[in-house]
Design an enzyme around this catalytic site. Structure first.
Site, PDB file in Angstrom:
ATOM      1  N   VAL A 116      73.480  35.997  16.296  1.00  0.00           N
ATOM      2  CA  VAL A 116      72.622  35.494  15.221  1.00  0.00           C
ATOM      3  C   VAL A 116      71.210  35.957  15.526  1.00  0.00           C
ATOM      4  O   VAL A 116      70.874  36.264  16.671  1.00  0.00           O
ATOM      5  CB  VAL A 116      72.671  33.952  15.074  1.00  0.00           C
ATOM      6  CG1 VAL A 116      74.022  33.505  14.549  1.00  0.00           C
ATOM      7  CG2 VAL A 116      72.323  33.254  16.368  1.00  0.00           C
ATOM      8  N   SER A 117      70.372  35.991  14.500  1.00  0.00           N
ATOM      9  CA  SER A 117      69.021  36.518  14.662  1.00  0.00           C
ATOM     10  C   SER A 117      68.061  35.540  15.325  1.00  0.00           C
ATOM     11  O   SER A 117      67.180  35.941  16.060  1.00  0.00           O
ATOM     12  CB  SER A 117      68.445  36.916  13.302  1.00  0.00           C
ATOM     13  OG  SER A 117      69.234  37.931  12.747  1.00  0.00           O
ATOM     14  N   THR A 118      68.227  34.258  15.038  1.00  0.00           N
ATOM     15  CA  THR A 118      67.296  33.266  15.581  1.00  0.00           C
ATOM     16  C   THR A 118      68.050  32.048  16.070  1.00  0.00           C
ATOM     17  O   THR A 118      69.196  31.813  15.693  1.00  0.00           O
ATOM     18  CB  THR A 118      66.291  32.794  14.504  1.00  0.00           C
ATOM     19  OG1 THR A 118      67.013  32.077  13.491  1.00  0.00           O
ATOM     20  CG2 THR A 118      65.538  33.946  13.880  1.00  0.00           C
TER      21      THR A 118
END
Length: 189
Positions: A12-14
């Protein structure tokens, strides 16, 4: 005789996307992945240590499972590099959301490249819209940008160093990156 492993990769990105990571992990476990590598990194991060760890772990005959194409590759070029690397190691790549995109068939390879191009195109459009929105907000005086986090803690970093703390101790105490600590200390010197 060695048995092949089914290995998962989730990203996931964050850290705000923990539900997305949980869903990926759930799906990869349900598929039967014996080992899962996971990370919380933006797709534009230059280095992805857990993806590299997965590459190191994978052996000829293994299968790498990823939930969706955008969880693995940032661009068509990135996708081609990853699939080439896996293919040369004798590792099959499969996506749960698109099982037809397996690298073990010519059709799968073609579809993977086409969908990678579409994913890159969609990302470019999204970034273009984002830049336009930011420009519009700046013009209206409503966009301030991200608040600087590390620079705001400069005095605290300098004081902790003056007290004899090491850089790793300062990182833990302040919650800012090692690079930011070094930058602040260098600027203060």
């Amino acid at each position: 005789m060695t048995t092949s492993a089914i290995v998962g990769y989730a990203r996931v990105s964050t850290t705000d996307q923990s539900a997305g990571l949980d869903a990926q992990l759930r799906d990869l476990k349900a598929y039967g992945c014996a080992k899962i590598f996971q990370e919380e990194l933006s797709s534009v991060a230059r280095e992805r240590p857990q993806l590299e760890a997965a590459f190191d772990y994978l052996r000829e005959g293994d299968k790498l499972i990823v939930t969706k194409i955008d969880r693995l590759a940032r661009s068509v070029g990135d996708l081609v590099d990853i699939t080439t690397r896996l293919r040369s190691a004798g590792v099959q790549l499969c996506f749960l959301a698109n099982p037809e995109l397996s690298t073990d068939t010519a059709n799968g390879k073609l579809m993977l490249t086409v969908l990678g191009a579409i994913a890159e195109f969609e990302r470019d459009l999204m970034l273009e819209r984002q830049r336009e929105g930011i420009a519009k907000a700046k013009a209206a005086g409503k966009y301030k940008g991200r608040a600087p986090t590390a620079r705001a803690k400069s005095e605290e970093v300098i004081e902790l160093k003056r007290q004899g703390n090491t850089v790793p101790q300062i990182v833990v105490a302040t919650g800012i990156s090692r690079a930011s600590v070094f930058r602040i200390l260098k600027d203060a010197a």
